[in-house]
Design an enzyme around this catalytic site. Structure first.
Site, short mmCIF file in Angstrom:
data_model
loop_
_atom_site.label_atom_id
_atom_site.label_comp_id
_atom_site.label_asym_id
_atom_site.label_seq_id
_atom_site.Cartn_x
_atom_site.Cartn_y
_atom_site.Cartn_z
N GLU A 207 22.49 23.55 -3.35
CA GLU A 207 22.45 22.49 -2.32
C GLU A 207 21.03 22.50 -1.77
OE1 GLU A 207 22.35 20.65 0.81
OE2 GLU A 207 23.76 22.04 1.75
N GLY B 155 25.64 14.27 9.07
CA GLY B 155 26.88 14.42 9.82
C GLY B 155 28.13 14.17 9.00
N ALA B 156 28.13 14.64 7.75
CA ALA B 156 29.30 14.47 6.89
C ALA B 156 30.48 15.31 7.39
CB ALA B 156 28.95 14.87 5.47
N CYS C 135 19.32 18.90 5.65
CA CYS C 135 19.02 18.37 4.32
C CYS C 135 19.50 16.93 4.22
CB CYS C 135 19.61 19.25 3.23
SG CYS C 135 21.29 19.66 3.51
N GLY D 147 18.02 38.65 -2.08
CA GLY D 147 18.21 37.37 -2.78
C GLY D 147 18.01 37.48 -4.28
C1 UN1 Z 1 22.59 20.87 5.58
O1 UN1 Z 1 21.72 20.25 6.20
O2 UN1 Z 1 22.27 21.81 4.81
O3 UN1 Z 1 26.31 16.40 6.81
C2 UN1 Z 1 24.03 20.63 5.71
C3 UN1 Z 1 25.66 17.08 7.59
C4 UN1 Z 1 26.22 18.43 7.96
C5 UN1 Z 1 25.82 19.46 6.97
C6 UN1 Z 1 24.36 19.49 6.64
N1 UN1 Z 1 27.66 18.35 8.02
O4 UN1 Z 1 24.61 16.71 8.09
#
Ligand code: UN1
Length: 460
Positions: free
Chosen positions: A217, A409-410, A251, A179
């Site tokens: 992110e 859940g995007a 996240c 890393g």
């Molecule tokens: C993450 O938690 O790093 O929108 C990504 C969402 C997923 C992606 C999460 N499609 O919860």
């Protein structure tokens, strides 16, 4: 398990650079064709890979399968994108001059992924980067190397069938061995990192020091506002999925719930009742809604958070205990807390939900926006005024703002990422491909003269 050393890292970086020399000159739609074939192979192995994701990461099987579907969707998206890496043509102020911009690949893109989406977030980056003509160096999270190895085996086969190697590379190693060198390596013009704000802050500084680009992110602290006029059934289901899904380890997980006073008591009661019905257990058992946390450290973090919440005067309404059984199981937890509760400003990567009561949308928005993170946000309301206000410039300050949909859940078609300490990066759909390319502004003079811009005269 053997881990890569610095020498291994060096070897893989060199292989990537060699591949880039040719890959960047391969027509983009042909690069897309390779990505298409990878997507096809992922389709064939969806069940096996999804099961492996569940086994290694602990998320329930439907979510493991969803994660593989997210890779497949991303492959489809990148294939289309490979024919649409379009630049603008601008109007030159000079006669018989043509000005336009074009996009070229960057080189090697480093992808440092997190355990919670061990393969999907790599795919967001890797498939777009590959379509754009970049090569990729992937450092998976330490708790989830097997998913990365399995995906890379499939990818390697497809690449080899097409006469390629070194385009999508994997290095399984520690932060110190892999890393950090990636963050410092000028041969890696872009590093895309998913992880905690603390890890991202350090890496972003190192990358910026060498003028590298980064896509960060990082942490989220996502809130749902439920107004008195909301469809409560919908809101309840969204809160459950957002707060308990993936054992609170997205996240985008819902961590803060703002209930308007008129519905607060009834909604909290229904929420508590629903939590009581959640089965915590084996992620491969279809009855389970909440699998284990990723490891012992995560359980310790959960336990310490609950203790801190109690000490600070938060009221544990539901859960709060580490389950006394083999594995890393904890109870999904609901906390009633006063607005501005200091510990709720921090992201705890576990299924802990803070419930706050608010008088109005104004008050909800103020508290919603007061945390340092800015990833995802939602409002549940049937009022056009309230939802438009939530989406306006004086509304949610997050990268993602939803109406009558939860925080997690995007879909991959939108740009994914957030503001403030979430890091500002955007990945996946929309025009995110631009981050993986360098923009070149070109002006061509086809006149017999050499007019200078801004009317400057410089004659001998
Ligand atoms: C993450 O938690 O790093 O929108 C990504 C969402 C997923 C992606 C999460 N499609 O919860």
């Amino acid at each position: 398990m053997a881990r890569a050393t610095r020498e291994d890292y060096e070897e893989v970086v060199r292989a990537g650079l060699a591949a880039f020399e040719r890959w960047r000159m391969e027509p983009a739609p042909r690069r897309g064709e390779v990505v298409r074939q990878i997507g096809e192979e992922l389709r064939k192995h969806k069940l096996d890979l999804g099961t492996l994701v569940s086994l290694e990461n602990g998320k329930i099987l439907t979510e493991g399968l969803g994660e593989v579907q997210e890779m497949i969707d991303m492959a489809d998206f990148a294939v289309g994108q490979s024919r649409q890496l379009c630049g603008l043509v601008m109007q030159s102020e000079r006669s018989r001059h043509r000005m336009f911009e074009q996009w070229h690949p960057l080189g090697t893109v480093g992808v440092i992924s997190a355990f919670n989406f061990p393969v999907a977030v790599w795919a967001w980056n890797a498939f777009l980067a590959a379509a754009c003509g970049d090569v990729v160096l992937w450092k998976p999270a330490s708790p989830t190397p097997l998913c990365a190895l399995a995906v890379t085996r499939i990818v390697d086969r497809v690449l080899a069938e097409n006469g390629w190697r070194g385009v999508l590379n994997l290095v399984v190693g520690s932060g110190a061995e892999v890393g950090d060198p990636m963050a410092d390596d000028p041969r890696i013009p872009l590093v895309s990192l998913t992880g905690s704000t603390a890890v991202g802050r350090k890496a972003a500084g190192r990358i910026a020091a060498r003028f590298g680009r980064s896509i960060m992110e990082l942490g989220g602290n996502n809130g749902i506002i439920v107004l008195d006029d909301a469809d409560r059934e919908l809101a309840l289901r969204a809160v459950l999925f957002g707060a308990v899904g993936t054992a609170g380890q997205r996240c985008t997980s819902t961590r803060r719930l703002f209930l308007q006073r008129g519905i607060a008591r009834e909604f909290t009661d229904r929420l508590a009742a629903a939590y009581g019905r959640i089965v915590v257990g084996d992620p491969l058992d279809p009855a389970t809604l909440c699998g284990p946390l990723v490891d012992r450290d995560a359980v310790d973090t959960f336990a310490a958070a609950v203790e801190r919440i109690r000490g600070d005067g938060g009221e544990i309404l539901v859960g709060g205990r580490v389950l006394d059984r083999p594995g890393f199981f904890v109870e999904p937890t609901v906390v009633r807390a006063p607005l501005g509760f200091p510990f709720s400003f921090e992201e705890t990567f576990a299924p802990i939900l803070y419930v706050f009561e608010v008088d109005s949308l104004d008050q909800a928005l103020r508290h919603h926006n007061e945390v340092p993170q800015g990833l995802s946000s939602s409002i549940f309301t049937d009022s056009v005024r309230a939802s438009e206000r939530f989406l306006s410039a004086e509304g949610s300050d997050c990268g993602i703002a939803n109406v009558n949909i939860g925080t997690s859940g995007a879909e991959i078609g939108g740009a994914f990422g957030g503001e403030k300490e979430t890091g500002g990066g955007r990945e996946a759909g929309s025009d995110c491909w631009k981050a993986y390319m360098r923009r070149q502004t070109c002006t061509v003079n086809f006149s017999p003269d050499l007019p200078l811009a801004q009317g400057v005269k410089f004659e001998i």
